[in-house]
Write an enzyme that holds these catalytic residues in place. Structure first.
Site, PDB file in Angstrom:
ATOM      1  CG  ASP A  37      26.642  41.065  38.767  1.00  0.00           C
ATOM      2  OD1 ASP A  37      25.858  41.761  38.097  1.00  0.00           O
ATOM      3  OD2 ASP A  37      27.755  40.715  38.342  1.00  0.00           O
TER       4      ASP A  37
ATOM      5  NE  ARG B 152      37.478  43.011  33.923  1.00  0.00           N
ATOM      6  CZ  ARG B 152      36.154  42.844  33.841  1.00  0.00           C
ATOM      7  NH1 ARG B 152      35.654  41.628  33.734  1.00  0.00           N
ATOM      8  NH2 ARG B 152      35.337  43.877  33.858  1.00  0.00           N
TER       9      ARG B 152
ATOM     10  CB  SER C 225      28.728  49.657  32.492  1.00  0.00           C
ATOM     11  OG  SER C 225      29.263  48.572  31.765  1.00  0.00           O
TER      12      SER C 225
ATOM     13  NE  ARG D 229      25.239  37.573  38.626  1.00  0.00           N
ATOM     14  CZ  ARG D 229      26.389  36.905  38.757  1.00  0.00           C
ATOM     15  NH1 ARG D 229      26.512  35.943  39.630  1.00  0.00           N
ATOM     16  NH2 ARG D 229      27.434  37.205  38.001  1.00  0.00           N
TER      17      ARG D 229
END
Ligand code: S3P
Length: 451
Positions: free
Chosen positions: A339, A34, A186, A412
């Site tokens: 996550d 971002r 989301s 992950r």
């Protein structure tokens, strides 16, 4: 392991009897992405201290450079600091909301879903044409969730049956604000709409069924964008009003909660552990795993709480001297741990009783299908885990055994399997373990340093 390398690497993980030391996990990916995007359209120079350097953020920086943004990367020469690489900074020469240049080539987002989705919002308001593309893995991930609302705002986007590449047509006039209840909770969808909203006439309003990570809103507020947030009709709403320009910013990126999470669970399941996790980003939209671990019986000490930029940060000390117990995770808690659900599954294999995770359909469309693929890999280590229609169920505790497992090209998955392998009774080989470079290139070195 150098990130960006295309070498396939297998990794051997030996069982361990204790974990000791302190760790500053790598910086936050969501915040770094971002900051890179928003810094590029700010009115002046922004400084991002300790940005994350990994495959995803490299792709994001590369895209912004192709759009004409100068991004300097200063690495510290302070060799005395144990975290010297972390003393680096990005100096981003923002070109203002309307100063980006037409790219001469495709904007290649690598495997970074956040780069592609957020950049699509930003690009939708530009006067020039561009094509956003990505790796084979990213080309399989759903993009209609952003192209649909962006089209409602007036963007001209061609998506290949709902996936990348995305061809975005330049617009001679502004987009228009919409009021959009998002069908999926989301942060990437919300952020794509907010970034397009910077180029829209009128108000841009988004309502989501669960509050997802709000790093974009926090950063936009710091940059002077008028934002309002409220709750109504079972949704969390955010409204953004037109702003003519964005103020540049300075921030220090905290350690990524999602990367630190692997060590949180390791601390809870490896006996004799004393581990301090430093500088962890504690944005409440991200910290669901702490609540889950507490409910499972872990003890969590939160120290040195502070605010860095617009984000809460703290040091954490986690242990589970009396073991863990199974619980049910659903709704808001699932969204706040989205996550971390693979690593939570690993914790659940060592917990007494049943752990049921619901409302986690989104796991099917992450870097891999984490409901089918990951569950099957964890099974190979002896876990008693089954996918359900919207999540998974784990029956514990189960003694794990070493095996050959596959990282499935999903960072992950590979890191979760590595933590599971720490408590197995024999060594484990993780195939394709290099995929950790997506967010955490030094993961295996950091792990070895604590064993
Ligand atoms: C992210 C949002 C989440 C998360 C992803 C990063 C972001 O994805 O799973 O790892 O930076 O906004 P969704 O928006 O698809 O839920």
């Amino acid at each position: 392991m150098a990130h960006g390398s295309s070498l396939k690497m297998d990794q051997l993980i030996n069982p361990i009897s204790q974990l000791k030391g302190q760790l500053r996990a790598p910086s936050d990916r969501s915040i770094t992405v971002r900051a890179t995007l928003l810094g590029g359209i700010a009115d002046g120079i922004s400084v991002v201290r300790m940005p994350l350097r990994c495959d995803d953020t490299d792709a994001c920086v590369d895209c912004m450079r192709r759009l004409g943004v100068k991004i300097e990367n200063e690495e510290s020469s302070d060799t005395n600091s144990p975290f010297s690489i972390l003393n680096s900074k990005f100096i981003i020469h923002g070109r203002g909301l309307h100063g980006l240049q037409a790219p001469t080539e495709r904007l290649f987002c690598g495997s970074s879903g956040a780069t592609m989705r957020l950049l699509s919002g930003l690009i939708s308001g530009q006067a020039f044409n561009s094509v956003l593309d990505g790796s084979a893995q990213l080309r399989k991930r759903p993009m209609r969730r952003i192209t649909e609302p962006l089209r409602l705002m007036g963007a001209e986007i061609d998506d290949a049956a709902g996936c990348a590449p995305l061809e975005i047509g330049g617009r001679p006039t502004s987009l228009k604000g919409i009021s959009y209840p998002t069908p999926v909770a989301s942060a990437q969808v919300k952020s794509a709409i907010l970034l397009a909203g910077l180029y829209a006439e009128g108000e841009t309003i988004i309502g989501e069924t669960a509050k997802t990570r709000d790093h974009t809103e926090r950063m936009l507020a710091t940059m002077g964008v008028p934002l309002e947030e409220w709750q109504a009709d079972g949704r969390y709403w955010a409204k953004m009003r037109f702003t003519p320009s964005l103020k540049p910013f300075e921030l220090t990126v905290p350690a990524d909660f999602s990367s630190a999470a692997f060590f949180m669970v390791a601390a809870a399941i490896v006996p004799n552990t004393t581990l301090m996790l430093l500088d962890v980003g504690m944005n409440p939209t991200r910290t669901g795993l702490l609540d889950v671990l507490r409910l499972m019986g872990a003890q969590i000490a939160i120290r040195n709480e502070r605010i860095e930029g617009a984000e809460p940060v703290a040091d954490l000390d986690i242990c589970a001297p009396h073991g863990l117990k199974g619980i049910e995770v659903h709704g808001e808690l699932t969204a706040r741990s989205i996550d971390e659900l693979p690593i939570l599954a690993v914790a659940a294999t060592q917990a007494h009783g049943t752990t049921l995770v619901r409302n986690a359909e989104e796991l099917r469309v992450k870097e891999s299908n984490r409901l089918e693929g990951f569950v099957a890999e964890l099974h190979k280590l002896g876990a008693n885990i089954e996918p359900t229609t919207d999540g998974f169920v784990v029956y514990g505790p189960t003694p794990l055994h070493g095996a050959v497992v596959d990282g499935l090209g999903d960072h992950r998955v590979a890191m979760s399997l590595a933590v599971a392998a720490l408590v197995a009774n024999s060594p484990t080989t993780i195939l394709g373990a290099d995929c950790v470079s997506k967010t955490y290139p030094g993961f295996f070195d950091d792990l070895a340093g604590l064993c």
